[in-house]
Design an enzyme around this catalytic site. Structure first.
Site, short mmCIF file in Angstrom:
data_model
loop_
_atom_site.label_atom_id
_atom_site.label_comp_id
_atom_site.label_asym_id
_atom_site.label_seq_id
_atom_site.Cartn_x
_atom_site.Cartn_y
_atom_site.Cartn_z
N GLY A 1 0.68 -1.17 0.14
CA GLY A 1 0.18 0.05 0.05
C GLY A 1 0.92 1.39 0.02
N GLU A 2 2.15 1.06 -0.01
CA GLU A 2 2.91 2.24 0.15
C GLU A 2 3.45 2.83 -1.28
OE1 GLU A 2 7.54 3.27 2.00
OE2 GLU A 2 6.30 2.05 3.28
N ALA A 3 3.25 3.97 -1.45
CA ALA A 3 3.59 4.48 -2.82
C ALA A 3 4.93 4.18 -3.19
CB ALA A 3 3.24 6.06 -2.90
#
Length: 273
Positions: free
Chosen positions: A144-146
């Protein structure tokens, strides 16, 4: 090589208590992998067969990836070489898709080497662009981390272009189109987006204008990509559980690679008083 589905932690392994695993549990199916490797060292004498030690390692990995990798290293079944760790991650069944995606996206030089080695274990020769993305995303769940997504998709784009010369002018094109395809896939199949707000083919083509070093990709290529995704959802390993979809939608809301895209169609994030 595989058409379906790495790294060293960068630190010296620390001792892991064998008895700490007795009550642990992890996601995924029963563990299995390639035949047991030849042991090159023995920091901790194994007390069970390779298959049994592997099962313990998978359980540890699904709780904390670094612990699973170090467990096998301490028993001499896995070296610290990124290529060997990449093979373990690529071939071992039962690893949590969420944990694997998070681990692959970690930052640091050793993790970058691991990610590169992992991606090179895919064979994209002869696959369409969407087919390559399907194969690549099936074994793990995008984090979920860009920044982690950026690192993973950058390696994918570089490897795809190396195996499909002439399709795009550069890896940057594959990188941007890859994100665009993931966005389209979520837009087309997410229950959080109303049918009236979904991306049309004209929207998709317009959003991808000029991405091939300033030139437009062939309209028939983008049209085929759109039709493919609309007909057959890419299973990204995120399903619609484990918060994966919500995290991806939040990433798209924040922009990053897609600042030029119109995100108005995405619903606002839920409000938590």
């Amino acid at each position: 090589s595989s058409r379906g589905g790495g790294g060293d932690s960068g630190e010296s392994p620390t001792a892991v208590r064998a008895d700490a695993v007795a009550g642990s549990s992890g996601g995924g199916a029963p563990a299995s992998a390639a035949p047991a490797p030849v042991r090159t060292s023995s920091v901790v004498q194994p007390v069970a067969s390779y298959d049994q030690e592997l099962l313990v390692a998978v359980r540890k990995f699904n709780l904390k990836p670094r612990d699973g990798v170090q467990y096998l290293q301490l028993r001499g079944f896995l070296s610290a070489e990124p290529g060997d760790i990449a093979t373990f991650l690529h071939e071992t069944k039962g690893l949590s898709k969420r944990k694997l995606g998070d681990y692959l996206g970690e930052r640091g030089e050793r993790h970058a080497e691991l990610l590169s080695a992992y991606v090179r274990r895919f064979d994209f020769a002869g696959l369409s662009f969407v087919g390559a993305i399907r194969a690549f995303l099936s074994p793990f769940r995008l984090p979920g981390e860009a920044q982690k997504i950026d690192r993973i998709m950058c390696e994918f784009a570089s490897h795809f272009v190396s195996q499909a010369p002439g399709v795009f002018s550069s890896a940057d094109t594959a990188y941007v189109l890859g994100f665009s395809v993931i966005m389209l896939n979520t837009d087309a199949h997410s229950v959080q987006i109303k049918a009236k707000n979904r991306m049309s083919k004209a929207d998709f083509v317009r959003n991808n204008r000029g991405i091939d070093s300033g030139a437009d990709l062939p309209a028939e290529l983008l049209s085929a990509v759109y039709d493919d995704i609309q007909t057959d959802e890419i299973r990204t390993g995120m399903s619609h559980d484990d918060m994966g979809e919500a995290e991806l939608l939040e990433f798209f809301r924040q922009g990053s690679t897609f600042r030029k895209f119109n995100h108005a169609r995405l619903p606002p994030p839920p409000h938590h008083p």
